[in-house]
Design a protein around this motif. Sequence first.
Motif, PDB file in Angstrom:
ATOM      1  N   PHE A 292      25.605 -26.358 108.141  1.00 11.83           N
ATOM      2  CA  PHE A 292      26.572 -25.718 107.297  1.00 11.83           C
ATOM      3  C   PHE A 292      26.722 -26.860 106.044  1.00 11.83           C
ATOM      4  CE2 PHE A 292      28.674 -27.760 110.725  1.00 11.83           C
ATOM      5  CZ  PHE A 292      29.604 -28.760 110.242  1.00 11.83           C
ATOM      6  N   ASN A 293      25.399 -26.768 105.238  1.00 12.59           N
ATOM      7  CA  ASN A 293      25.455 -27.839 104.271  1.00 12.59           C
ATOM      8  C   ASN A 293      25.920 -27.320 102.783  1.00 12.59           C
ATOM      9  OD1 ASN A 293      23.314 -26.172 103.864  1.00 12.59           O
ATOM     10  ND2 ASN A 293      21.524 -27.720 104.424  1.00 12.59           N
ATOM     11  N   GLN A 295      29.045 -24.470 100.750  1.00 14.81           N
ATOM     12  CA  GLN A 295      30.414 -23.889 100.821  1.00 14.81           C
ATOM     13  C   GLN A 295      30.335 -22.597 101.837  1.00 14.81           C
ATOM     14  OE1 GLN A 295      33.106 -25.954 100.122  1.00 14.81           O
ATOM     15  NE2 GLN A 295      34.020 -24.436 101.547  1.00 14.81           N
ATOM     16  N   LYS A 297      28.361 -21.611 104.040  1.00 14.03           N
ATOM     17  CA  LYS A 297      28.012 -21.862 105.322  1.00 14.03           C
ATOM     18  C   LYS A 297      29.088 -22.598 106.160  1.00 14.03           C
ATOM     19  CE  LYS A 297      22.900 -22.041 105.542  1.00 14.03           C
ATOM     20  NZ  LYS A 297      22.575 -21.800 104.022  1.00 14.03           N
ATOM     21  N   THR A 298      29.686 -23.475 105.362  1.00 18.03           N
ATOM     22  CA  THR A 298      30.911 -24.366 105.872  1.00 18.03           C
ATOM     23  C   THR A 298      32.387 -23.041 105.923  1.00 18.03           C
ATOM     24  OG1 THR A 298      30.599 -26.133 104.543  1.00 18.03           O
ATOM     25  CG2 THR A 298      32.683 -25.752 105.240  1.00 18.03           C
ATOM     26  N   ASP A 299      32.311 -22.148 104.986  1.00 21.89           N
ATOM     27  CA  ASP A 299      33.212 -21.139 105.124  1.00 21.89           C
ATOM     28  C   ASP A 299      33.329 -20.357 106.552  1.00 21.89           C
ATOM     29  OD1 ASP A 299      34.762 -22.174 102.796  1.00 21.89           O
ATOM     30  OD2 ASP A 299      33.596 -20.415 101.583  1.00 21.89           O
ATOM     31  N   GLN A 302      34.015 -22.445 109.671  1.00 21.80           N
ATOM     32  CA  GLN A 302      35.254 -22.503 109.682  1.00 21.80           C
ATOM     33  C   GLN A 302      36.080 -21.299 110.411  1.00 21.80           C
ATOM     34  OE1 GLN A 302      36.525 -25.548 106.093  1.00 21.80           O
ATOM     35  NE2 GLN A 302      36.724 -23.261 105.590  1.00 21.80           N
ATOM     36  N   ILE A 365      37.758 -27.677 107.302  1.00 16.63           N
ATOM     37  CA  ILE A 365      36.991 -28.864 107.765  1.00 16.63           C
ATOM     38  C   ILE A 365      36.955 -30.021 106.488  1.00 16.63           C
ATOM     39  CG2 ILE A 365      34.729 -29.649 108.435  1.00 16.63           C
ATOM     40  CD1 ILE A 365      34.047 -26.942 109.579  1.00 16.63           C
ATOM     41  N   THR A 368      32.544 -33.892 108.229  1.00 10.99           N
ATOM     42  CA  THR A 368      31.619 -33.700 109.410  1.00 10.99           C
ATOM     43  C   THR A 368      30.964 -35.131 109.873  1.00 10.99           C
ATOM     44  OG1 THR A 368      29.563 -33.624 107.884  1.00 10.99           O
ATOM     45  CG2 THR A 368      30.888 -31.443 108.614  1.00 10.99           C
TER      46      THR A 368
END
Length: 372
Positions: A292-293, A295, A297-299, A302, A365, A368
């Motif tokens: 999740f590098n 935004q 993928k991070t969303d 989450q 998050i 990491t």
Amino acid sequence: MEKRVGFISFVFFLASCVQNHELEQLGLSTAAGYDLEDDGRILGTLVLNQFDPLKKEAIQTVQSIGETSKSIRQSINLETSNKIVSGQLRVVTFGKELGEKGVISITDTLSRDSSIGTMIYLSVSKSRANELLRLKSPILSMGNYLSQLIEQNIESETIISCTLHEFLQAYYDPGRDPILPMMELRNGMVLADGLAIFQDDKVVGEINAREGFYIKLIRDKYDAGTTEIDIPVLDFSTELINMEPKKDEIHVVVDQIKSEAKIKLVDPNIPSFEVKIQLDCAVQEISEDIIFNDQQKTDEFQKLINKGMEKRLQNVLAVLQELNSDPIGFGMVYNAKVRGKELTIEEWRELYPQAQIKTEIDTRIVRTGIMD
């Protein structure tokens, strides 16, 4: 001058009336345990610190059987050469069987003893309390050891605070139930292994430490908490998983948790509640290689954390409703919003199992860490 002399004489007179106790003549109780016997009486166990001129410190564990905690203490006093005092009492442990029968008579007696502070810790033992207190600690007396064990777990936000004051406050509030740490003997060691769930003053069930996290998540603010979340592999998109997973679930450990929860009464007639939780955390470890590098993928990640936590939270709430125990305090929220007569314990016992509780967790998050 005569007044000054008279005053000094009066002070000396008062000082002579104060009851003095040589330290060597006292047994300072640091821990107490209570167990239910087969005949319905109570076995009381005390851990005493006794100071001997020939030794640095002597620790003694004594016990007696009686109908009440007061009669047990009087009986123990008859069997020991040192006068037992409770000013250093730090922790009281109830055997699970006694906890299931009810402990209010003992907690009420403790609260009425002026020598005992209401900030002493309470706990429940899966084994008999007598067995737990007779365990030998290599460093401290068992009273000090148990106290420090509970205290450090409260400070690290692993368990919920469990003082005598907090227990009685929850017991006497019709919209909330007490909750205490569950102690267990395992391989000769004492562990704070979950939480004892109370209905009024009786133990009606228990949950493990991971499940207890979710009670604290709603009830209190986390400032530096940690937990592990299990997320099914099927919930992950192929863009997030770097290689073929080894198991059906991916385990995510998050720490440095900071949270805030709000409970809203939506409909008093059902009743229905809405719980919204804001949560910031750092990802410490993941059991699979997840990417999740950016935004997007991070969303997505989450949202998966939210889903995993909401599922576990709903399971915990279902267990509490099945046990008809409300350690979170939904009844307090209900009572504060519904105008009219004060809510009674009996009324809330009828309403609570049918309550509808919708939960929403919004995770952010913030950092990491290690990915394994």
